[in-house]
Design a protein around this motif. Structure first.
Motif, PDB file in Angstrom:
ATOM      1  N   ALA A  97      10.030  61.028  27.088  1.00 24.81           N
ATOM      2  CA  ALA A  97       9.543  59.165  26.829  1.00 24.81           C
ATOM      3  C   ALA A  97       9.993  58.167  28.494  1.00 24.81           C
ATOM      4  O   ALA A  97      10.554  59.097  28.976  1.00 24.81           O
ATOM      5  CB  ALA A  97      10.961  58.418  25.762  1.00 24.81           C
ATOM      6  N   GLN A  98       9.181  57.183  28.915  1.00 18.45           N
ATOM      7  CA  GLN A  98       8.996  57.185  30.188  1.00 18.45           C
ATOM      8  C   GLN A  98      10.264  54.986  29.678  1.00 18.45           C
ATOM      9  O   GLN A  98       9.601  54.273  29.200  1.00 18.45           O
ATOM     10  CB  GLN A  98       7.996  56.149  29.811  1.00 18.45           C
TER      11      GLN A  98
ATOM     12  N   ASP B 294       9.760  63.596  36.890  1.00 16.72           N
ATOM     13  CA  ASP B 294       8.234  64.535  36.447  1.00 16.72           C
ATOM     14  C   ASP B 294       7.450  63.851  35.403  1.00 16.72           C
ATOM     15  O   ASP B 294       8.371  64.588  34.359  1.00 16.72           O
ATOM     16  CB  ASP B 294       8.632  65.643  37.221  1.00 16.72           C
ATOM     17  N   PRO B 295       6.635  63.422  35.442  1.00 22.82           N
ATOM     18  CA  PRO B 295       5.899  63.066  33.775  1.00 22.82           C
ATOM     19  C   PRO B 295       5.908  64.840  33.261  1.00 22.82           C
ATOM     20  O   PRO B 295       5.559  64.460  31.787  1.00 22.82           O
ATOM     21  CB  PRO B 295       4.481  62.018  34.194  1.00 22.82           C
TER      22      PRO B 295
ATOM     23  N   ASP C 230       8.485  55.004  37.226  1.00 26.86           N
ATOM     24  CA  ASP C 230       8.605  56.204  37.823  1.00 26.86           C
ATOM     25  C   ASP C 230       9.814  56.957  36.953  1.00 26.86           C
ATOM     26  O   ASP C 230      10.051  58.319  37.575  1.00 26.86           O
ATOM     27  CB  ASP C 230       8.491  56.779  39.202  1.00 26.86           C
ATOM     28  N   LYS C 231      10.830  56.784  36.370  1.00 26.87           N
ATOM     29  CA  LYS C 231      11.628  57.542  35.432  1.00 26.87           C
ATOM     30  C   LYS C 231      11.283  57.605  33.885  1.00 26.87           C
ATOM     31  O   LYS C 231      10.696  56.902  33.546  1.00 26.87           O
ATOM     32  CB  LYS C 231      12.748  56.547  35.136  1.00 26.87           C
ATOM     33  N   TYR C 232      11.656  58.984  33.249  1.00 23.48           N
ATOM     34  CA  TYR C 232      11.651  60.083  32.109  1.00 23.48           C
ATOM     35  C   TYR C 232      12.673  59.928  31.107  1.00 23.48           C
ATOM     36  O   TYR C 232      13.472  60.740  32.500  1.00 23.48           O
ATOM     37  CB  TYR C 232      10.033  60.310  32.168  1.00 23.48           C
ATOM     38  N   LEU C 233      12.722  60.282  30.586  1.00 24.50           N
ATOM     39  CA  LEU C 233      13.461  60.819  29.812  1.00 24.50           C
ATOM     40  C   LEU C 233      12.971  62.249  29.253  1.00 24.50           C
ATOM     41  O   LEU C 233      12.169  62.158  29.063  1.00 24.50           O
ATOM     42  CB  LEU C 233      14.038  59.747  28.319  1.00 24.50           C
TER      43      LEU C 233
END
Length: 258
Positions: free
Chosen positions: A61-62, A55-56, A66-69
């Protein structure tokens, strides 16, 4: 003649009791280690799940298409806290080893499980770096290798206690090289560390298994249940560390990255 038969019967009974006690002791060692492994991988999987989002709107951080921290992931893997997370297991091992004589067996077992959870947090980034299939594949390979090496250490008639000093020196060399390579970030050095590390921890698995067995037999006659309880925890810790390190180094060598 009757006295000789009585003596021989007594010796046979004592040997049988030691054999039964040794089996129970080793079962406790492997059982405690297995629970620790479960806690470690459960903690690693859970923390990785909380550290990553698709979920942006929750992203800090990206790290992929489609993955974010999340904020937790950013704190664990990007902030200075990462150094605490990285070195916490090492500090825990030294502290645990120094204080175990002052602990009860029950407290030592609880602390081992706490350590296993800390280790899980420390290695949780593997779920961000490597594919889930690759992690499971390397875990299976490590399990098979570990079982074979530990069985060798338990059943061999050869005295391999002489391996200890060389293997411990090798571990110290690996720790130093790993710390230095944090700043050098050399793939060649990392490959060498992983390859040599697999051999060192493979040797330690056999060596520690024989050591645990030998120590039990040497102390079994005294009937010190408190010592035997703590000895099983320390044996589980030794084998656990061998397994984890062998797994991590095989993962570095053969794991498929995301």
């Amino acid at each position: 003649m009757a006295e000789y038969g009585t003596i021989r019967s007594g010796v046979g009974t004592a040997a049988a009791n030691i054999d039964a006690g040794l089996r129970a002791h080793m079962n406790k060692v492997y059982g405690t280690m297995s629970v620790g492994m479960f806690i470690t991988f459960l903690a690693a999987w859970a923390i990785a799940g909380l550290a990553v989002t698709t979920d942006p709107s929750q992203a800090v951080a990206q790290i992929g298409a489609d993955k974010y921290l999340t904020s937790l992931g950013s704190a664990l893997y990007l902030s200075p806290l990462k150094w605490v997370v990285m070195f916490a297991p090492l500090a825990f091992v030294f502290g645990f080893s120094a204080m175990i004589n002052k602990m009860s067996a029950a407290t030592a077992q609880t602390m081992f499980y706490v350590f296993a959870a800390v280790m899980g947090i420390s290695i949780s980034s593997i779920f961000l770096v490597f594919t889930g299939y690759s992690i499971m594949q390397i875990f299976l390979i490590t399990s098979i290798a570990f079982a074979g090496l530990s069985m060798y250490g338990y059943t061999t008639k050869k005295d391999i206690s002489g391996w200890g000093s060389f293997l411990i020196m090798g571990v110290i060399g690996l720790i130093v090289a790993s710390i230095v390579n944090i700043w050098l970030a050399s793939p060649a050095i990392m490959f060498a560390i992983s390859a040599i590390g697999v051999l060192i921890f493979a040797g330690l698995t056999a060596y520690d298994t024989q050591r645990i067995k030998t120590e039990y037999v040497a102390h079994a006659h005294h009937g010190d249940t408190e010592w035997l309880g703590k000895s099983a925890i320390m044996g589980a810790l030794s084998l656990y560390l061998n397994f984890i390190n062998m797994f991590m180094m095989l993962l570095q060598l053969f794991g498929n990255r995301e």
